[in-house]
Design a protein around this motif. Sequence first.
Motif, PDB file in Angstrom:
ATOM      1  N   ARG A  95      82.763  44.142  23.998  1.00 53.28           N
ATOM      2  CA  ARG A  95      83.455  45.548  24.855  1.00 53.28           C
ATOM      3  C   ARG A  95      84.268  45.188  25.166  1.00 53.28           C
ATOM      4  O   ARG A  95      84.839  46.006  26.506  1.00 53.28           O
ATOM      5  N   HIS A  97      86.245  43.821  27.379  1.00 50.55           N
ATOM      6  CA  HIS A  97      87.499  43.715  27.661  1.00 50.55           C
ATOM      7  C   HIS A  97      88.061  43.695  25.543  1.00 50.55           C
ATOM      8  O   HIS A  97      87.442  43.673  24.903  1.00 50.55           O
ATOM      9  N   ARG A  98      89.461  43.918  25.879  1.00 48.72           N
ATOM     10  CA  ARG A  98      90.340  45.141  24.727  1.00 48.72           C
ATOM     11  C   ARG A  98      90.672  44.469  24.128  1.00 48.72           C
ATOM     12  O   ARG A  98      90.564  42.554  24.081  1.00 48.72           O
ATOM     13  N   VAL A  99      90.846  44.439  22.688  1.00 45.07           N
ATOM     14  CA  VAL A  99      90.389  43.169  21.110  1.00 45.07           C
ATOM     15  C   VAL A  99      91.862  42.185  21.830  1.00 45.07           C
ATOM     16  O   VAL A  99      92.040  41.357  21.409  1.00 45.07           O
ATOM     17  N   ARG A 102      90.906  40.276  25.017  1.00 48.18           N
ATOM     18  CA  ARG A 102      90.145  38.924  24.918  1.00 48.18           C
ATOM     19  C   ARG A 102      90.001  37.850  23.867  1.00 48.18           C
ATOM     20  O   ARG A 102      89.336  37.332  24.489  1.00 48.18           O
ATOM     21  N   GLU A 230      91.734  51.706  17.668  1.00 51.32           N
ATOM     22  CA  GLU A 230      91.946  49.271  17.929  1.00 51.32           C
ATOM     23  C   GLU A 230      92.925  48.552  17.411  1.00 51.32           C
ATOM     24  O   GLU A 230      93.526  48.782  17.830  1.00 51.32           O
ATOM     25  N   GLU A 233      95.665  50.043  19.905  1.00 53.26           N
ATOM     26  CA  GLU A 233      95.524  49.173  21.142  1.00 53.26           C
ATOM     27  C   GLU A 233      96.492  48.119  20.848  1.00 53.26           C
ATOM     28  O   GLU A 233      97.026  47.985  21.855  1.00 53.26           O
ATOM     29  N   TYR A 234      96.104  47.273  20.213  1.00 52.34           N
ATOM     30  CA  TYR A 234      95.795  46.081  19.792  1.00 52.34           C
ATOM     31  C   TYR A 234      98.015  45.915  20.016  1.00 52.34           C
ATOM     32  O   TYR A 234      97.975  44.602  20.594  1.00 52.34           O
ATOM     33  N   ASP A 237      99.349  46.334  22.932  1.00 45.69           N
ATOM     34  CA  ASP A 237      99.264  45.298  24.195  1.00 45.69           C
ATOM     35  C   ASP A 237      99.969  43.927  24.248  1.00 45.69           C
ATOM     36  O   ASP A 237     100.526  43.303  25.050  1.00 45.69           O
TER      37      ASP A 237
END
Length: 334
Positions: A95, A97-99, A102, A230, A233-234, A237
């Motif tokens: 956790r 870093h974000r997906v 990462r 999530e 978010e992915y 990003d």
Amino acid sequence: MEQHYREEQLLFEAEGYSIPAALTLPLQQQTDWAILLIPGSMGNDVDGNYPEMHMNPHMYADLARQLAERGHAVLRYAKRGEGTGVEVIDEEQKRAHRVFPRQQYIAMAAIKRLRELVPQAKGLAVAGHSEGSVHGLLISQQRDLGIDAFISLSGPSFRYMDLFIHKAQQMAKEQGEIIDFGPFKVNAANYIRVFELTRAGEPFTEEIKADPTMEFFVKNWGSDSPQAQEGREYMRDYDAIDPCAEIAKVPCPVLVVQGGMDESGVHSDNGERLYQARHAAYPETTQLAFFPELQHFYKHAEPGLTSAQSMALNGESDVRVSEAISAWLNTLQP
């Protein structure tokens, strides 16, 4: 058939994961280049197969072995997902870093491992496939990593949401209001709106929620579940990155490899767009290898195949791709 390479299976740890990897080496003692192969989106095993999708293109194994037969060492690795062999060993570290970013930290850990495994190589190249191309062009900008060459393999040239928006717009011109992706059909206007709203961080409209062709997107992207959050978010990003702008910042030599029959939901002119963006900044160290009849995994594809049919093609990835990569690397002086 006699093998002209040797292969070692291994594990390395990064970002809270234990990750299966394979190092493919030439039979001769001398190694020309060490090459890290960064995987694309979706969960893949170490050979580049997708257990959850029941797809087995094995492109990463094909490319690694073909390159090893030409004197190079290649490290490839799995990406988290069911059936891939990747295991979580530290939830807290996972956790950190974000997906989406990462994957860049995992790639940097793999670079460190590759240097340890093949210290004798004359240069280090990073080759990123599909989404992996985006991660690769970002880490290749970091001069302290000492990356000597970057190879984009079927990489996107558009921002993430635009990949789907532009594809749907193109299909709508040909098919009308309802567009057929093969496994599913969608209302084109609502499909495009889903990506626009996801980009903006706005909730789905009532019209989208009421559209039966949008059921998958509403269920998986429109809820407040941790998985949906999530996922959004992915995507945001990923969408924040303009690959054409970023590839122009890569200081080391760049080779862009693209198939003209790429129907993975992206566009076969991605290669030309990436090439032109990088060439404008570094004309002498930018090259394009274009193969008109090859698809996303560099299999020979006949015209008229749907995206799903094209992605499901089997057989060995075309050896001309590894030949082009090897020939290009051997022109460089790290």
